[in-house]
Design an enzyme around this catalytic site. Structure first.
Site, short mmCIF file in Angstrom:
data_model
loop_
_atom_site.label_atom_id
_atom_site.label_comp_id
_atom_site.label_asym_id
_atom_site.label_seq_id
_atom_site.Cartn_x
_atom_site.Cartn_y
_atom_site.Cartn_z
N CYS A 84 39.63 -24.63 20.59
CA CYS A 84 38.22 -24.78 20.20
C CYS A 84 37.41 -25.57 21.24
CB CYS A 84 38.18 -25.50 18.85
SG CYS A 84 36.54 -26.03 18.37
N VAL A 142 35.49 -25.03 7.14
CA VAL A 142 36.51 -26.03 7.47
C VAL A 142 36.72 -25.96 8.97
CG1 VAL A 142 38.94 -26.61 7.14
CG2 VAL A 142 37.52 -25.92 5.18
N GLU A 188 31.47 -33.56 13.54
CA GLU A 188 30.47 -33.06 14.49
C GLU A 188 30.84 -33.53 15.89
OE1 GLU A 188 27.92 -30.86 14.64
OE2 GLU A 188 28.08 -31.51 16.73
N TYR A 248 29.20 -17.30 21.32
CA TYR A 248 29.51 -16.91 19.93
C TYR A 248 28.44 -15.97 19.38
CZ TYR A 248 33.29 -20.32 19.61
OH TYR A 248 34.47 -21.00 19.79
N1 LIG Z 1 29.35 -28.33 14.85
C1 LIG Z 1 30.75 -28.31 14.95
C2 LIG Z 1 31.29 -26.91 15.11
C3 LIG Z 1 32.77 -26.88 15.21
C4 LIG Z 1 33.32 -25.45 15.02
O1 LIG Z 1 32.58 -24.52 14.71
N2 LIG Z 1 34.64 -25.28 15.20
C5 LIG Z 1 35.25 -23.98 15.02
C6 LIG Z 1 36.38 -23.76 15.97
S1 LIG Z 1 35.90 -23.35 17.59
C7 LIG Z 1 35.88 -23.89 13.65
O2 LIG Z 1 36.63 -24.76 13.27
N3 LIG Z 1 35.56 -22.83 12.92
C8 LIG Z 1 36.12 -22.56 11.62
C9 LIG Z 1 35.16 -21.82 10.76
O3 LIG Z 1 34.00 -21.67 11.10
O4 LIG Z 1 35.60 -21.42 9.68
C10 LIG Z 1 31.13 -29.21 16.11
O5 LIG Z 1 30.59 -29.04 17.22
O6 LIG Z 1 31.93 -30.10 15.91
#
Ligand SMILES: N[C@@H](CCC(=O)N[C@@H](CS)C(=O)NCC(=O)O)C(=O)O
Length: 319
Positions: A55, A123, A140, A189
């Protein structure tokens, strides 16, 4: 893939129908801060960082934890790269992944349920967990990067001379972050998850306009704001290092590769070759995650063999 609704896991993907084919990243829910006299003081061993090596958002926090010398102070868990029907899960048997050490959990969503039994939302990683209050401090990454940069400076062995967000550059860094977040970090994305042709074309054009702009900027100086690395560089790095391996093919961000941009190519190598950084990059987790976690984009789950990348090659960007 899925989300919690009132604390119950549902295996649903992002709904792009209601947004005309557009991917909209939801707002982050847990946004508390480590502060000297606050509810979450900086204390050795009290906090635990959950990440995925795949990630890009989590990768930022891993980099700052490493550069600041926070490894002895903040524990780390790494999820399995594949995000399947139960979402992120733990599997210490997979190379570079770990089991969940605090409660022996199988899934990341169980940690969110622990923090709030009625949580509604996605999550995501990264998560900074407070082992004492048994809750999520923040999920975050932008906030976590700032906290890790400063809040733990008084602890022994922490590099308090390294400041990735110096006051004199704050407004320039904020402006760069804003531009890069929308067009590049999230732009890949928005291109890859688009389910309407016109939306994809608009997003991919915006992404490459931004990359062209950054290429020109990096022709002027070594890093985004001058001769020193700031958080803006690390936030861009985590997208660039995934770009040719994943975003070009899987997310169809294929007008150009990073390798086709002389300045961005050297800049990516320069950052990759900074002490400690290469060991935070797992191309196996990165490729496995994207190519096996999005069956709507890659139904066979086949992980491509290439491309051949040489991030250790000379970067040619000054001392
Ligand atoms: N705003 C968050 C976004 C984090 C994020 O979207 N992480 C993704 C992985 S790259 C995730 O865990 N996605 C799971 C989902 O959306 O269900 C940050 O920057 O910490």
């Amino acid at each position: 893939m899925g989300l919690l609704v009132d604390g119950v896991w549902h295996d649903d993907w992002y709904d792009t129908e209601s947004t005309g084919g557009r991917f909209e990243r939801p707002e982050t829910v847990f946004r508390r801060w480590i502060e000297p006299d606050g509810d979450f003081p900086a204390v050795t061993g009290r906090y635990h960082l959950y990440i995925s090596l795949a990630c890009p958002w989590a990768h930022r926090t891993l980099i700052v934890r490493k550069l600041k010398g926070l490894e002895p102070h903040i524990g780390l868990s790494v999820v399995h790269p594949t995000m399947g029907s139960g979402g992120w899960h733990f599997d210490g048997g997979y190379p570079e992944a770990t089991d969940e050490p605090l409660y022996g959990l199988a899934f990341m969503h169980e940690l969110y349920q622990k923090a709030d039994p009625h949580y509604t939302g996605r999550v995501t990683v990264p998560v900074l967990w407070d082992c004492e209050r048994e809750t999520i401090v923040s999920n975050e990454s932008a906030d976590l990067v700032r906290m890790l940069n400063r809040a733990f400076n008084a602890l022994p062995g922490v590099d308090d001379t390294l400041d990735l967000y110096p006051g004199a550059l704050a407004s320039e860094i904020d402006a760069l972050n804003e531009r890069i977040y929308h067009a590049v970090n999230n732009g890949v994305y928005k291109s890859g998850f688009a389910t309407a042709q016109a939306v994809y074309e608009r997003e991919v054009t915006a992404l490459f306009n931004a990359l062209d702009e950054l290429e020109a900027r990096l022709g002027e100086h070594r890093y985004l704001t001058g001769e020193a690395i700031t958080e803006a560089d690390w936030r861009l790095f985590t997208t660039l290092v995934r770009f040719d391996a994943v975003y070009v093919g899987h997310f169809k961000c294929n007008l150009r590769r990073i390798d086709d941009y002389p300045h961005l190519r050297g800049y990516l190598r320069d950052l990759y070759q900074q002490p400690g950084i290469a060991e935070t990059v797992s191309l196996d987790h990165i490729k496995r995650h994207y190519y096996t976690s999005h069956p709507m984009i890659n139904p066979t789950g086949i992980i491509p063999a290439g491309p051949v990348l040489d991030l250790d090659a000379p970067h040619g960007r000054g001392a």
